[in-house]
Design an enzyme around this catalytic site. Sequence first.
Site, PDB file in Angstrom:
ATOM      1  N   TYR A   1       0.833  -1.333   0.014  1.00 26.79           N
ATOM      2  CA  TYR A   1      -0.097  -0.111   0.115  1.00 26.79           C
ATOM      3  C   TYR A   1       0.725   1.312  -0.012  1.00 26.79           C
ATOM      4  O   TYR A   1       0.687   2.253  -0.661  1.00 26.79           O
ATOM      5  CB  TYR A   1      -0.998  -0.057   1.155  1.00 26.79           C
ATOM      6  CG  TYR A   1      -1.933  -1.129   1.246  1.00 26.79           C
ATOM      7  CD1 TYR A   1      -3.386  -1.098   0.492  1.00 26.79           C
ATOM      8  CD2 TYR A   1      -1.540  -2.286   1.910  1.00 26.79           C
ATOM      9  CE1 TYR A   1      -3.848  -2.148   0.571  1.00 26.79           C
ATOM     10  CE2 TYR A   1      -2.490  -3.171   1.900  1.00 26.79           C
ATOM     11  CZ  TYR A   1      -3.716  -3.400   1.284  1.00 26.79           C
ATOM     12  OH  TYR A   1      -4.431  -4.457   1.327  1.00 26.79           O
ATOM     13  N   CYS A   2       1.891   1.192   0.704  1.00 22.13           N
ATOM     14  CA  CYS A   2       2.953   2.291   0.699  1.00 22.13           C
ATOM     15  C   CYS A   2       3.423   2.550  -0.554  1.00 22.13           C
ATOM     16  O   CYS A   2       3.851   3.672  -1.027  1.00 22.13           O
ATOM     17  CB  CYS A   2       3.849   2.079   2.054  1.00 22.13           C
ATOM     18  SG  CYS A   2       3.341   2.174   3.449  1.00 22.13           S
ATOM     19  N   ASN A   3       4.000   1.245  -1.041  1.00 21.94           N
ATOM     20  CA  ASN A   3       4.463   1.629  -2.611  1.00 21.94           C
ATOM     21  C   ASN A   3       3.727   2.251  -3.437  1.00 21.94           C
ATOM     22  O   ASN A   3       3.862   3.095  -4.409  1.00 21.94           O
ATOM     23  CB  ASN A   3       5.017   0.217  -3.041  1.00 21.94           C
ATOM     24  CG  ASN A   3       6.341  -0.328  -2.202  1.00 21.94           C
ATOM     25  OD1 ASN A   3       6.993   0.617  -2.091  1.00 21.94           O
ATOM     26  ND2 ASN A   3       6.299  -1.559  -2.069  1.00 21.94           N
TER      27      ASN A   3
END
Length: 224
Positions: A90-92
């Site tokens: 999700y961060c990527n």
Amino acid sequence: MPLQDKLDAFKANFQAGKPPYNVSRSVIETMQRATNELIASGAAQKALKAGDKMPAFTLDDPEGNRVSSIGLLRQGPLVVSFYRGVWCPYCNLELQALQAALPAIRKAGANLVAISPQVAANSRKSVRQNALDFPILSDMHNDVAAAFGLRFALPDYLVELYKSLKNDLPTFNGDPSWTLPMPARYVIAQDGTIVYAEVNPDYTRRPDPSDMLPVIERVADRAS
């Protein structure tokens, strides 16, 4: 496609157990339990918000260069994004969305940095994997995240799950504490005042970068 649509599509595939994750229902339920508990704790309401002053910080980029918030604010408004690490899909996706918005952010006169607790080698991986042109900074021990009110400790049952999944945060972060920042995004005016704040204890929910562009433009106009 808006960032949240991409996150929702990934989440649907993840929860359906599609490759390469192939996770069980019990894994999904344990992760959701931890998220629900963090939401219920009210931790996000204690984080810094619009109108607060940003705590100054100086952190290392992946090459060991010291990056100062004070120095960046001399150049214009500053966007600060806190994320969990390169291991978090999700961060990527969020980093990729910020990269896509970077020309508009810079056109408005602002700088952008992303902060995670991971060691430099993993920050370099973040840069390579997501083709980033903005600084990724290492917040060892989540000290800056704590100053923003974002640091939290993983519950014991989630630590055990992460260990079983070979998601070894102490190795990723060079820190034995098993803490993470809640994902957050801030826009800071040149006087250090936070003018936009988005903090979500549910790491699968992230605002689209376009949401903050009008704020950046207004702040930049006032400073010019």
